[in-house]
Write a protein that holds these residues in place. Structure first.
Motif, PDB file in Angstrom:
ATOM      1  N   UNK A 168       0.740  -1.382   0.004  1.00  0.00           N
ATOM      2  CA  UNK A 168       0.144   0.018   0.097  1.00  0.00           C
ATOM      3  C   UNK A 168       0.730   1.492  -0.033  1.00  0.00           C
ATOM      4  N   UNK A 169       0.448   2.694  -0.182  1.00  0.00           N
ATOM      5  CA  UNK A 169       0.544   3.376  -0.299  1.00  0.00           C
ATOM      6  C   UNK A 169       0.597   4.585   0.753  1.00  0.00           C
ATOM      7  N   UNK A 170       1.378   4.979   1.752  1.00  0.00           N
ATOM      8  CA  UNK A 170       1.132   4.475   3.288  1.00  0.00           C
ATOM      9  C   UNK A 170       0.574   6.797   3.001  1.00  0.00           C
ATOM     10  N   UNK A 171       0.629   7.280   2.396  1.00  0.00           N
ATOM     11  CA  UNK A 171       0.144   8.547   2.509  1.00  0.00           C
ATOM     12  C   UNK A 171       0.084   9.142   1.296  1.00  0.00           C
ATOM     13  N   UNK A 172      -0.780  10.482   1.378  1.00  0.00           N
ATOM     14  CA  UNK A 172      -0.804  11.826   0.059  1.00  0.00           C
ATOM     15  C   UNK A 172       0.539  11.760  -0.133  1.00  0.00           C
ATOM     16  N   UNK A 173       0.963  12.006  -1.779  1.00  0.00           N
ATOM     17  CA  UNK A 173       1.953  13.022  -1.443  1.00  0.00           C
ATOM     18  C   UNK A 173       1.919  14.365  -1.549  1.00  0.00           C
ATOM     19  N   UNK A 174       2.547  15.293  -1.237  1.00  0.00           N
ATOM     20  CA  UNK A 174       2.154  16.926  -1.445  1.00  0.00           C
ATOM     21  C   UNK A 174       1.387  17.050  -3.049  1.00  0.00           C
ATOM     22  N   UNK A 175       0.442  17.899  -2.483  1.00  0.00           N
ATOM     23  CA  UNK A 175      -0.505  17.856  -3.628  1.00  0.00           C
ATOM     24  C   UNK A 175      -1.427  17.244  -4.238  1.00  0.00           C
ATOM     25  N   UNK A 188      -7.070   4.546  -1.798  1.00  0.00           N
ATOM     26  CA  UNK A 188      -7.049   3.542  -2.834  1.00  0.00           C
ATOM     27  C   UNK A 188      -7.139   4.576  -4.657  1.00  0.00           C
ATOM     28  N   UNK A 189      -7.114   6.010  -4.522  1.00  0.00           N
ATOM     29  CA  UNK A 189      -7.037   6.326  -5.500  1.00  0.00           C
ATOM     30  C   UNK A 189      -6.756   7.825  -5.382  1.00  0.00           C
ATOM     31  N   UNK A 190      -5.561   8.009  -6.376  1.00  0.00           N
ATOM     32  CA  UNK A 190      -5.281   9.586  -5.752  1.00  0.00           C
ATOM     33  C   UNK A 190      -4.881  10.509  -7.177  1.00  0.00           C
ATOM     34  N   UNK A 191      -4.989  11.758  -7.087  1.00  0.00           N
ATOM     35  CA  UNK A 191      -5.215  12.895  -8.474  1.00  0.00           C
ATOM     36  C   UNK A 191      -4.276  13.762  -8.140  1.00  0.00           C
ATOM     37  N   UNK A 196      -1.639  13.646 -13.044  1.00  0.00           N
ATOM     38  CA  UNK A 196      -1.466  12.377 -12.215  1.00  0.00           C
ATOM     39  C   UNK A 196      -2.745  11.943 -11.820  1.00  0.00           C
ATOM     40  N   UNK A 197      -3.517  10.401 -12.193  1.00  0.00           N
ATOM     41  CA  UNK A 197      -4.673   9.918 -11.546  1.00  0.00           C
ATOM     42  C   UNK A 197      -3.835   9.065 -11.451  1.00  0.00           C
ATOM     43  N   UNK A 198      -4.410   7.314 -10.416  1.00  0.00           N
ATOM     44  CA  UNK A 198      -3.995   6.852 -10.068  1.00  0.00           C
ATOM     45  C   UNK A 198      -4.634   5.713  -8.912  1.00  0.00           C
ATOM     46  N   UNK A 199      -5.391   4.411  -9.244  1.00  0.00           N
ATOM     47  CA  UNK A 199      -5.696   3.451  -8.247  1.00  0.00           C
ATOM     48  C   UNK A 199      -4.586   2.318  -8.575  1.00  0.00           C
ATOM     49  N   UNK A 200      -5.450   2.011  -6.863  1.00  0.00           N
ATOM     50  CA  UNK A 200      -4.600   0.712  -5.901  1.00  0.00           C
ATOM     51  C   UNK A 200      -5.270  -0.787  -6.561  1.00  0.00           C
ATOM     52  N   UNK A 201      -6.844   0.163  -6.867  1.00  0.00           N
ATOM     53  CA  UNK A 201      -7.308  -1.635  -7.743  1.00  0.00           C
ATOM     54  C   UNK A 201      -6.638  -1.328  -9.299  1.00  0.00           C
TER      55      UNK A 201
END
Length: 254
Positions: A168-175, A188-191, A196-201
């Motif tokens: 897993x990714x432990x925390x959100x990146x800056x921004x 689970x997903x970040x933007x 970038x846009x990413x999903x863990x699934x």
């Protein structure tokens, strides 16, 4: 006046693994799996579009061919696939992929999509810790809780997609903006807009693909009988992979 011609987006699929035998026989590589996903996403648009009108896809085996990376000047976006490997390991090819991803993100023009392992690589490239999840595996069709931003971006109130991960990714990146979470995995997903846009699934997975992966991992001793049976119970549940792919298309066309 005629409509303005918009050339297709040049999307390079960075293949971070080789599919299991059944998937490989049907689709060739993960590039073929994502092509099938984007074909369905394009067909579901209003009005429906052929894939070739929206995307120009290329596939690159970055595990076995370290020189396979496309020149960023020749593409508009990359998609980093899932993988059985761990994004926090320091194998040469994983370090090289992280550096290439960071270069794309910092350049600001080439957009980045990350799926599962790819989601974790993007996080690592942005300086965030990735590691094993003490809560264990997430597998098969899994319900996600969407943030307000996630509801807007995916165009739905809740989300269910296939999962196949224990890292897993432990925390959100800056921004970065959080899009989705589950009880097992918070990021689970970040933007990051226009970056970038990413999903863990796994929006690209179908029930037959996941069934084969679950069976191989069960017989390989990676999954115990209880988690295997739980995954098989949910493997045919409705999932929103095509809707996630449509969100990827919107992101690429922003």
């Amino acid at each position: 006046m005629g409509s303005v011609y918009i050339p297709p987006i040049r999307l390079a699929i960075l293949e971070a693994d080789t599919p299991v035998p059944g998937i490989k026989a049907k689709y060739g590589s993960y590039g073929g799996v994502f092509k099938y996903l984007f074909e369905r996403a394009c067909a579901s648009l209003n009005p429906p579009q052929p894939l070739s009108a929206i995307l120009e896809l290329s596939s690159h085996d970055i595990v076995n061919h370290p020189d396979a990376y496309p020149d960023p000047e020749t593409i508009d976006a990359i998609l980093i696939s899932g993988s059985k490997y761990s994004a926090y390991d320091n194998d040469d090819w994983i370090v090289r992929l992280t550096q290439y991803t960071r270069r794309c993100l910092e350049g600001g023009r080439v957009r980045v999509i990350g799926v599962c392992f790819g989601h974790q690589i993007v996080a690592r490239a942005l300086g965030v810790e990735v590691g094993k999840n003490v809560r264990g595996w997430e597998i098969s069709v899994t319900e996600h809780e969407l943030t307000e931003e996630g509801k807007k971006l995916f165009g739905m109130q809740k989300l269910a997609i296939h999962q196949m991960h224990r890292d897993q990714v432990f925390s959100l990146p800056p921004g970065a903006v959080q899009l989705a979470r589950t009880d097992v995995c918070d990021v689970q997903a970040m933007y990051i807009p226009n970056r970038c846009i990413t999903v863990q699934g796994h929006p690209e997975f179908t029930d037959d693909m996941v069934r084969e992966i679950l069976e191989m991992r069960r017989y390989g001793g990676i999954l115990g009988p209880e988690i295997f049976e739980d995954g098989m119970r949910r493997v045919s549940n409705k999932h929103d992979g095509v809707a996630v792919a449509r969100a990827f298309l919107r992101f690429l066309r922003q």
